[in-house]
Design an enzyme around this catalytic site. Structure first.
Site, short mmCIF file in Angstrom:
data_model
loop_
_atom_site.label_atom_id
_atom_site.label_comp_id
_atom_site.label_asym_id
_atom_site.label_seq_id
_atom_site.Cartn_x
_atom_site.Cartn_y
_atom_site.Cartn_z
N LYS A 24 0.82 -1.21 0.00
CA LYS A 24 0.00 0.00 0.00
C LYS A 24 0.86 1.27 0.00
O LYS A 24 0.64 2.17 -0.81
CB LYS A 24 -0.93 -0.03 1.22
CG LYS A 24 -1.91 1.12 1.29
CD LYS A 24 -2.94 0.90 2.36
CE LYS A 24 -2.36 0.93 3.76
NZ LYS A 24 -1.98 -0.38 4.30
N LYS A 50 6.60 -6.54 11.09
CA LYS A 50 6.22 -5.92 9.82
C LYS A 50 7.40 -5.28 9.08
O LYS A 50 7.45 -5.27 7.86
CB LYS A 50 5.15 -4.85 10.09
CG LYS A 50 4.58 -4.19 8.84
CD LYS A 50 3.44 -3.26 9.23
CE LYS A 50 2.89 -2.52 8.01
NZ LYS A 50 3.82 -1.49 7.53
N ARG A 101 2.06 8.45 6.79
CA ARG A 101 2.31 8.34 8.23
C ARG A 101 3.79 8.10 8.49
O ARG A 101 4.50 7.57 7.65
CB ARG A 101 1.51 7.19 8.83
CG ARG A 101 0.01 7.38 8.83
CD ARG A 101 -0.69 6.14 9.36
NE ARG A 101 -0.41 4.98 8.54
CZ ARG A 101 -0.54 3.72 8.94
NH1 ARG A 101 -0.94 3.45 10.16
NH2 ARG A 101 -0.28 2.72 8.13
N PHE A 149 -3.45 -0.55 7.16
CA PHE A 149 -4.04 -1.88 7.02
C PHE A 149 -5.09 -1.92 5.91
O PHE A 149 -5.01 -1.14 4.96
CB PHE A 149 -4.60 -2.37 8.36
CG PHE A 149 -3.53 -2.61 9.40
CD1 PHE A 149 -2.40 -3.36 9.10
CD2 PHE A 149 -3.62 -2.07 10.67
CE1 PHE A 149 -1.39 -3.58 10.05
CE2 PHE A 149 -2.62 -2.28 11.62
CZ PHE A 149 -1.51 -3.03 11.31
#
Length: 557
Positions: free
Chosen positions: A72, A106, A95, A302
């Site tokens: 993403k 992650k 962000r 997410f």
């Protein structure tokens, strides 16, 4: 030779940050440089932009994340570069990464391949110190709460009902539940407490929703730190803490400017988690970008069931933003995993599993249509994707009335996403956005929770214990019922069960806890097993990160 993300980023040539600012017509005297390659934009300059026309706002969201990866952030950066490639003035608004996932499971969040923001190491680690400022402000308030009780407890705070926790920007399960003030009278009154991760702090949410320093200070004062013996709430302003917290956050509130590998501007500011907070970058950064560019590409954390829902229902509602387009990122690998394929077998063609797993993407498309914003799908390409699989996915999306565009920005940078950029520009020109939130302000808190579960998750509703239901009803009666709800649940599934992939139906969402964030202006609804302080996996990324012989950082991804 295949280079790692950090090697690609390190080989990139960086322009001085003043040159990046000049691309947006920001005078050098209105930036505050942090070294040669990053800077903050002064609040004084931002104030001069208020009469500028807004550009077009594009949200990049995704299917539910899987270990196969969706890309993403990489797509957000690739689309920004591609828009600039085709002659548009575009800015990314992202962000800031958290140290927790960086050293946890992650990894970093600065993009990947040829679609990255740089300096990658700085952005993924300490950056300009914003998270440290937020952590300090949060913990100052915690210290002042305990200090207030120690020196006589003028506000009559019931120490059993203190809700404010300390935070640290690291995954550390040992800090979830602790006992503080051990050691006798001189250390205060012993009580049970705990830590959250910094990105779950209400101060992080406030930071990202505040319009300016005055708004920030006002919101900080509204934070509820606990309750008195008569069960009335005690706020940060009751113990005179908001001024000092605002002082700690003053410099951090200015948005950060960096660049993509292709020397296009990117704002990176704030970083609340999307499964335990609202998952969007700061309102200040987004609005500043909109005044400076024709197109602003932003993301929400997410999958669309968490990040996009909160972007629309919390951030856009609160900030008065009107998005013009939604891009849903999907990979054939991740959809095959949603169709039951194990990660080790994803490189093999499996059309049947892809068709089954595509149900996840189709539900996200249907959900995003409910907000009245035009939708397009970006297929983030992997070398293992076959022609047959690509055709099946494009056909499935076309049957919904939308386009699916193959993108190769990871490999080729902006050039690899030019088709997506042209399609997005055309879609915005031909399809006017009619944005509206999913639910009205005047619904009860319980009704808002059930609406999200039914309309976005595809479930039957919430399973709410009687004591929590009574709390929600009390907040309705106390005037907080007009606030939006911030659902905290697993990111891996529409349901509260992370193993339930695809597009499950006929389930309920168990509500474990609710929290009133009066300063941020929403009610957090904690569902299932979600934790506000994550733990590290068996083999965290931290095991691979080290300094090489030349002193450069290795293993960061």
């Amino acid at each position: 030779m295949n280079l790692s993300d950090i090697e690609i980023a390190r080989q990139a040539t960086k322009l001085p940050i003043g040159e990046i600012a000049a691309k947006l017509d920001i005078p050098y005297e209105d930036i505050v440089p942090y070294g040669h390659d990053k800077a903050k934009i002064s609040a004084k300059y931002i104030e001069t932009l208020k009469n500028n026309k807004n550009g077009k706002l594009i949200l990049v969201t995704a299917i539910n994340p899987t270990p196969a990866g969706e890309g993403k952030t990489t797509t957000t950066i690739g689309l920004t570069d591609a828009l600039n490639h085709i002659g548009k003035k575009a800015v990314a608004s992202l962000r800031e990464p958290s140290l927790g996932p960086n050293f946890g499971q992650k990894g970093g969040a600065a993009g990947g391949g040829r679609s990255q923001v740089i300096p990658m190491e700085d952005i993924n680690l300490h950056f300009t110190g914003d998270f440290h400022a937020i952590t300090s402000a949060n913990n100052l308030l915690a210290a002042m709460v305990d200090n207030h009780i120690y020196w006589g407890n003028e506000q009559n705070i019931d120490s059993r009902r203190i809700t404010w926790k300390r935070v640290v920007d690291m995954n550390d399960r040992a800090l979830r539940d602790i006992v503080i003030s051990l050691g006798g009278v001189k250390n205060g009154f012993c009580r049970q407490s705990g830590f959250d991760i910094t990105v779950a702090s209400e101060i992080m949410a406030i930071f990202c929703l505040s319009e300016n320093l005055a708004d920030l200070t006002k919101r900080l004062g509204k934070i509820i730190i606990g309750y008195r013996y008569d069960k009335t709430p005690v706020t940060a302003s009751d113990i005179h803490a908001e001024g000092a917290m605002a002082v700690l956050l003053r410099d951090a509130l200015a948005p950060n400017l960096v660049q993509t590998i292709e020397h296009n501007p990117a704002f990176i500011h704030g970083g609340p988690f999307a499964n335990i907070a609202h998952g969007c970058n700061s309102v200040i950064a987004t609005k500043t970008a909109l005044k400076l560019a024709d197109y602003v590409v932003t993301e929400a954390g997410f999958g669309a069931d968490l990040g996009a829902e909160k972007f629309f229902d919390i951030k856009c509602r609160k900030a008065g933003l009107k998005p013009d387009a939604t891009v849903i990122v999907a990979t054939i690998r991740a959809l095959k995993m949603n169709g039951g394929v194990e990660k080790a077998d994803l490189a093999h063609e499996n059309v049947a599993a892809l068709k089954k797993g595509t149900a996840n993407l189709l539900r996200h498309i249907s959900n995003m249509e409910k907000y009245g914003v035009p939708v397009i799908v970006a297929i983030n390409h992997f070398n293992s994707d076959t022609d047959a699989e690509i055709e099946v996915l494009k056909k499935a999306v076309a049957e919904t009335g939308h386009q699916a565009i193959m993108c190769r920005h990871w490999e080729k940078g902006g050039e690899g996403a030019e088709d997506l950029a042209r399609a997005v520009v055309q879609m915005i020109a031909e399809n006017k956005s009619n944005f509206h939130p999913l639910y009205a302000d005047d619904l009860s808190l319980e009704e808002k929770i059930d609406t999200i579960i039914r309309e976005i998750y595809g479930g039957r509703g919430a399973n709410i214990p009687a004591n929590i239901l009574n709390q929600l009803k009390a907040w309705d009666e106390e005037g907080y019922g007009n606030l939006p709800v911030c659902m905290a649940k697993t990111q891996y599934s529409f349901s509260a069960d992370p193993k339930l992939l695809g597009a499950p139906e006929n389930f309920t969402i168990p509500v474990r806890e609710v929290k009133l964030c009066a300063g941020a202006g929403f009610v957090v609804v904690i569902c299932g097993d979600i934790m506000t302080m994550p733990g590290l996996p068996r083999h965290p990324m931290a095991e691979k990160i080290h300094l090489g012989e030349s002193g450069e950082i290795e293993g960061l991804s």
